[in-house]
Design a protein around this motif. Structure first.
Motif, PDB file in Angstrom:
ATOM      1  N   VAL A   1      29.251 -23.434  26.244  1.00  0.00           N
ATOM      2  CA  VAL A   1      30.289 -24.355  25.764  1.00  0.00           C
ATOM      3  C   VAL A   1      30.022 -25.778  26.243  1.00  0.00           C
ATOM      4  CG1 VAL A   1      32.753 -24.892  25.827  1.00  0.00           C
ATOM      5  CG2 VAL A   1      32.000 -22.522  25.582  1.00  0.00           C
ATOM      6  N   SER A   2      29.537 -25.930  27.470  1.00  0.00           N
ATOM      7  CA  SER A   2      29.322 -27.290  27.976  1.00  0.00           C
ATOM      8  C   SER A   2      28.214 -28.001  27.194  1.00  0.00           C
ATOM      9  CB  SER A   2      29.015 -27.267  29.478  1.00  0.00           C
ATOM     10  OG  SER A   2      27.837 -26.555  29.729  1.00  0.00           O
ATOM     11  N   THR A   3      27.327 -27.249  26.585  1.00  0.00           N
ATOM     12  CA  THR A   3      26.245 -27.856  25.811  1.00  0.00           C
ATOM     13  C   THR A   3      26.542 -27.914  24.310  1.00  0.00           C
ATOM     14  OG1 THR A   3      24.649 -27.047  27.403  1.00  0.00           O
ATOM     15  CG2 THR A   3      23.770 -27.713  25.275  1.00  0.00           C
ATOM     16  N   ASN A   4      27.138 -26.844  23.787  1.00  0.00           N
ATOM     17  CA  ASN A   4      27.325 -26.737  22.334  1.00  0.00           C
ATOM     18  C   ASN A   4      28.710 -27.162  21.861  1.00  0.00           C
ATOM     19  OD1 ASN A   4      24.824 -25.084  21.087  1.00  0.00           O
ATOM     20  ND2 ASN A   4      25.221 -24.360  23.168  1.00  0.00           N
ATOM     21  N   GLY A   5      29.659 -27.290  22.818  1.00  0.00           N
ATOM     22  CA  GLY A   5      31.023 -27.651  22.422  1.00  0.00           C
ATOM     23  C   GLY A   5      31.763 -26.473  21.816  1.00  0.00           C
ATOM     24  N   GLY A   6      32.931 -26.746  21.254  1.00  0.00           N
ATOM     25  CA  GLY A   6      33.726 -25.707  20.597  1.00  0.00           C
ATOM     26  C   GLY A   6      34.348 -24.743  21.582  1.00  0.00           C
ATOM     27  N   HIS A   7      34.637 -23.541  21.086  1.00  0.00           N
ATOM     28  CA  HIS A   7      35.272 -22.496  21.888  1.00  0.00           C
ATOM     29  C   HIS A   7      34.266 -21.374  22.108  1.00  0.00           C
ATOM     30  CE1 HIS A   7      38.016 -19.196  22.992  1.00  0.00           C
ATOM     31  NE2 HIS A   7      38.836 -20.171  23.374  1.00  0.00           N
ATOM     32  N   ILE A   8      34.345 -20.716  23.255  1.00  0.00           N
ATOM     33  CA  ILE A   8      33.348 -19.694  23.584  1.00  0.00           C
ATOM     34  C   ILE A   8      33.285 -18.594  22.524  1.00  0.00           C
ATOM     35  CG2 ILE A   8      34.961 -18.440  25.125  1.00  0.00           C
ATOM     36  CD1 ILE A   8      31.098 -18.668  25.387  1.00  0.00           C
ATOM     37  N   LEU A   9      34.428 -18.250  21.922  1.00  0.00           N
ATOM     38  CA  LEU A   9      34.409 -17.150  20.960  1.00  0.00           C
ATOM     39  C   LEU A   9      33.748 -17.539  19.639  1.00  0.00           C
ATOM     40  CD1 LEU A   9      37.911 -15.594  21.725  1.00  0.00           C
ATOM     41  CD2 LEU A   9      35.679 -14.883  22.597  1.00  0.00           C
ATOM     42  N   ASP A  10      33.478 -18.854  19.448  1.00  0.00           N
ATOM     43  CA  ASP A  10      32.732 -19.281  18.259  1.00  0.00           C
ATOM     44  C   ASP A  10      31.309 -18.702  18.263  1.00  0.00           C
ATOM     45  OD1 ASP A  10      34.907 -20.880  17.741  1.00  0.00           O
ATOM     46  OD2 ASP A  10      33.961 -22.730  18.464  1.00  0.00           O
ATOM     47  N   TYR A  11      30.853 -18.277  19.439  1.00  0.00           N
ATOM     48  CA  TYR A  11      29.449 -17.879  19.578  1.00  0.00           C
ATOM     49  C   TYR A  11      29.265 -16.367  19.612  1.00  0.00           C
ATOM     50  CZ  TYR A  11      29.367 -22.782  20.516  1.00  0.00           C
ATOM     51  OH  TYR A  11      29.552 -24.124  20.375  1.00  0.00           O
ATOM     52  N   GLU A  12      30.328 -15.636  19.280  1.00  0.00           N
ATOM     53  CA  GLU A  12      30.240 -14.178  19.244  1.00  0.00           C
ATOM     54  C   GLU A  12      29.202 -13.723  18.220  1.00  0.00           C
ATOM     55  OE1 GLU A  12      33.498 -12.196  17.437  1.00  0.00           O
ATOM     56  OE2 GLU A  12      32.666 -10.228  17.894  1.00  0.00           O
ATOM     57  N   GLY A  13      28.513 -12.634  18.545  1.00  0.00           N
ATOM     58  CA  GLY A  13      27.544 -12.076  17.602  1.00  0.00           C
ATOM     59  C   GLY A  13      26.114 -12.317  18.064  1.00  0.00           C
ATOM     60  N   VAL A  14      25.193 -12.117  17.156  1.00  0.00           N
ATOM     61  CA  VAL A  14      23.771 -12.204  17.485  1.00  0.00           C
ATOM     62  C   VAL A  14      23.215 -13.556  17.035  1.00  0.00           C
ATOM     63  CG1 VAL A  14      21.507 -11.127  17.134  1.00  0.00           C
ATOM     64  CG2 VAL A  14      23.575  -9.704  17.216  1.00  0.00           C
ATOM     65  N   ASP A  15      22.573 -14.258  17.953  1.00  0.00           N
ATOM     66  CA  ASP A  15      21.878 -15.527  17.670  1.00  0.00           C
ATOM     67  C   ASP A  15      22.792 -16.605  17.089  1.00  0.00           C
ATOM     68  OD1 ASP A  15      19.476 -14.575  18.655  1.00  0.00           O
ATOM     69  OD2 ASP A  15      18.801 -13.841  16.705  1.00  0.00           O
ATOM     70  N   GLU A  16      24.003 -16.700  17.611  1.00  0.00           N
ATOM     71  CA  GLU A  16      24.939 -17.732  17.153  1.00  0.00           C
ATOM     72  C   GLU A  16      24.947 -18.959  18.080  1.00  0.00           C
ATOM     73  OE1 GLU A  16      26.627 -17.759  14.340  1.00  0.00           O
ATOM     74  OE2 GLU A  16      25.842 -15.803  13.756  1.00  0.00           O
ATOM     75  N   VAL A  17      24.191 -18.896  19.176  1.00  0.00           N
ATOM     76  CA  VAL A  17      24.141 -20.034  20.111  1.00  0.00           C
ATOM     77  C   VAL A  17      22.978 -20.934  19.690  1.00  0.00           C
ATOM     78  CG1 VAL A  17      23.919 -20.738  22.520  1.00  0.00           C
ATOM     79  CG2 VAL A  17      25.022 -18.559  21.961  1.00  0.00           C
ATOM     80  N   HIS A  18      23.287 -22.220  19.401  1.00  0.00           N
ATOM     81  CA  HIS A  18      22.246 -23.080  18.840  1.00  0.00           C
ATOM     82  C   HIS A  18      21.407 -23.778  19.909  1.00  0.00           C
ATOM     83  CE1 HIS A  18      24.096 -22.132  15.118  1.00  0.00           C
ATOM     84  NE2 HIS A  18      25.264 -22.617  15.527  1.00  0.00           N
ATOM     85  N   LEU A  19      22.077 -24.381  20.899  1.00  0.00           N
ATOM     86  CA  LEU A  19      21.339 -25.156  21.911  1.00  0.00           C
ATOM     87  C   LEU A  19      21.327 -24.422  23.242  1.00  0.00           C
ATOM     88  CD1 LEU A  19      22.916 -28.670  21.181  1.00  0.00           C
ATOM     89  CD2 LEU A  19      20.652 -27.841  20.460  1.00  0.00           C
ATOM     90  N   PRO A  20      20.185 -24.436  23.944  1.00  0.00           N
ATOM     91  CA  PRO A  20      20.184 -23.821  25.280  1.00  0.00           C
ATOM     92  C   PRO A  20      21.084 -24.592  26.238  1.00  0.00           C
ATOM     93  CG  PRO A  20      18.084 -24.916  24.837  1.00  0.00           C
ATOM     94  CD  PRO A  20      18.887 -25.023  23.585  1.00  0.00           C
ATOM     95  N   GLY A  21      21.704 -23.867  27.159  1.00  0.00           N
ATOM     96  CA  GLY A  21      22.590 -24.498  28.127  1.00  0.00           C
ATOM     97  C   GLY A  21      21.799 -25.132  29.253  1.00  0.00           C
ATOM     98  N   PRO A  22      22.494 -25.606  30.285  1.00  0.00           N
ATOM     99  CA  PRO A  22      21.816 -26.152  31.465  1.00  0.00           C
ATOM    100  C   PRO A  22      21.045 -25.031  32.166  1.00  0.00           C
ATOM    101  CG  PRO A  22      24.143 -25.827  31.898  1.00  0.00           C
ATOM    102  CD  PRO A  22      23.948 -25.554  30.437  1.00  0.00           C
ATOM    103  N   PRO A  23      20.108 -25.374  33.069  1.00  0.00           N
ATOM    104  CA  PRO A  23      19.395 -24.308  33.798  1.00  0.00           C
ATOM    105  C   PRO A  23      20.387 -23.374  34.484  1.00  0.00           C
ATOM    106  CG  PRO A  23      18.395 -26.451  34.237  1.00  0.00           C
ATOM    107  CD  PRO A  23      19.649 -26.720  33.460  1.00  0.00           C
ATOM    108  N   LEU A  24      20.070 -22.089  34.447  1.00  0.00           N
ATOM    109  CA  LEU A  24      20.953 -21.071  35.026  1.00  0.00           C
ATOM    110  C   LEU A  24      20.149 -20.191  35.983  1.00  0.00           C
ATOM    111  CD1 LEU A  24      23.588 -19.403  35.195  1.00  0.00           C
ATOM    112  CD2 LEU A  24      22.840 -18.176  33.136  1.00  0.00           C
ATOM    113  N   ILE A  25      20.579 -20.180  37.234  1.00  0.00           N
ATOM    114  CA  ILE A  25      19.986 -19.293  38.250  1.00  0.00           C
ATOM    115  C   ILE A  25      21.012 -18.203  38.534  1.00  0.00           C
ATOM    116  CG2 ILE A  25      19.168 -19.112  40.640  1.00  0.00           C
ATOM    117  CD1 ILE A  25      18.389 -22.097  40.480  1.00  0.00           C
ATOM    118  N   CYS A  26      20.594 -16.943  38.449  1.00  0.00           N
ATOM    119  CA  CYS A  26      21.521 -15.836  38.719  1.00  0.00           C
ATOM    120  C   CYS A  26      21.110 -15.099  39.990  1.00  0.00           C
ATOM    121  CB  CYS A  26      21.535 -14.857  37.556  1.00  0.00           C
ATOM    122  SG  CYS A  26      22.485 -15.450  36.146  1.00  0.00           S
TER     123      CYS A  26
END
Ligand code: FE2
Length: 392
Positions: free
Chosen positions: A115-140
């Motif tokens: 959301v911080s990168t693509n905007g909108g609401h998190i549920l807009d990205y439900e499903g397969v391959d609906e996220v357009h831009l990669p987010g910030p680096p993520l370390i888990c």
């Protein structure tokens, strides 16, 4: 003999992974490698009290990086938690996320990145391959041996309007780095260890029989089944060792490599629906459901289930398919019982309408697509009814 699934093109995506005792303390060094200045650490209120947690924060601050702590994450992360975290990430001008915890903080962190990168609401990205831009680096930094959100293409977020878990599946949510450290596992409560271990076993089994499996995912799925079934019982004992917990962490990691690329199946589809409506622990739901789906799926993936049985060292000689099927179901059921997970949910009451709703949403879950058997609604309803109204 290669089957149809083996002849199709398959991709295999995993993040950079560092495995070993105290790997978590490399967080600061990697924050510096990514060139970040202000880090959002996403975790939960239990994790921050653990003795091994401060070393992670210290490793970041020692390199003159600023830390914004976000702990407003609950079990089964909610859409509004993701949205709040995204607001804070942007307001504080953070440029990297470190997620520390089980699946809930890690999935929430993935959502915050989206959301911080693509905007909108998190549920807009439900499903397969609906996220357009990669987010910030993520370390888990996973602190349970089960979820594998630290290596997976999945983020599961609860839609709080409908109480349904929504799956976001995208290469864009694969973390950049996973620090796989067994030390945090030593402070896990036994029941959490049991539930997350059964989650890992479910990942491995569902990946091994998935319609999207491949030679690459099979290797990891089978190794995961071996490691988890060999070590889970010891991992819930008070005298568990770092070696046992390392084996559990490796089992979870292999299962994550497998399911992130082969996807899952009906156990997760039913567990998402069950856990979303009733806010139950994900691993507990999987642990209770797994044996029912092995029984139903077995005739549709006989050779794969036989491979799994061999990994569990079950006797294979002089037994027909039906005997092998029952033997595997019983072995998984016995493991579940030995680690203290019940076979029903007696304290939970549901209406027939809620069971119907859960069945409907389970059938719509993306994980159902790769299940080896196409389940009917009646079959799903029957399984749910067994959890609340045991047949004896
Ligand atoms: Fe899972």
């Amino acid at each position: 003999m290669p089957d149809r699934a083996m002849k199709e093109l398959r991709k295999f995506v995993v993040p950079e992974v560092i495995v070993g005792t105290d790997a978590r303390l490399l967080a600061g060094r990697y924050v510096a490698h990514f060139g970040a200045r202000r880090v959002m650490v996403v975790t939960d209120s239990q994790v921050v009290d653990q003795p091994w947690f401060t070393g992670i924060i210290d490793s970041i601050r020692q390199l003159d990086k600023e830390v914004e702590l976000f702990t407003d994450v609950t079990e089964n992360p909610k859409d509004y938690e993701v949205m709040l975290g995204s607001e804070l990430f942007l307001a504080n001008e953070c440029d990297l996320i470190v997620a520390v915890g089980g699946g809930s903080p890690m999935d929430c962190a993935k959502g915050i990145g989206i959301v911080s990168t693509n905007g909108g609401h998190i549920l807009d990205y439900e499903g397969v391959d609906e996220v357009h831009l990669p987010g910030p680096p993520l370390i888990c930094i996973p602190t349970t041996a089960g979820t594998s959100a630290d290596v997976s293409q999945f983020a599961i977020i609860v839609d709080t309007q409908t109480h349904v878990k929504k799956a976001i599946i995208s290469k864009k949510v694969v973390p950049d780095l996973a620090l796989i450290d067994p030390v945090p596992l030593l402070t896990m409560p036994p029941y959490l260890t049991a539930c997350t271990g059964m989650d890992a076993l479910t990942h491995a089994i569902e990946a091994a029989v998935s319609n999207a499996r491949s030679e690459l995912t099979d290797v990891h799925a089978l190794e995961a089944v071996h490691l988890v079934t060999e070590n889970l019982e010891a991992a819930v004992q008070p005298e568990r060792t770092l070696g046992t917990m390392r084996n559990m962490m490796m089992g979870s990691l292999h299962a994550g490599f497998a399911f992130s690329n082969a996807s899952l199946g009906a156990v997760h589809a039913l567990a998402h629906s069950l856990g979303g409506l009733l806010d139950l622990a994900h691993g507990e739901c999987n642990g209770i459901l797994l044996e029912h789906l092995i029984f139903l799926n077995y005739p549709h993936a006989v050779s794969q289930f036989q491979h799994l049985s061999r990994q569990m060292k079950l006797p294979m000689e002089a037994a027909n398919d039906d005997q092998l099927r029952r033997q595997l179901v019983q072995a998984v059921s016995a493991l579940r019982q030995r680690v203290g997970i019940p076979d029903t949910l007696p304290a939970v009451t549901v209406t027939p309408g809620q069971i119907d709703k859960m069945a409907e949403s389970a059938l719509q879950d993306p994980c159902m697509v790769t299940n080896p058997k196409k389940l009917t609604k009646a079959e799903v309803v029957t399984i749910y009814e067994k959890l609340f109204h045991p047949q004896g």
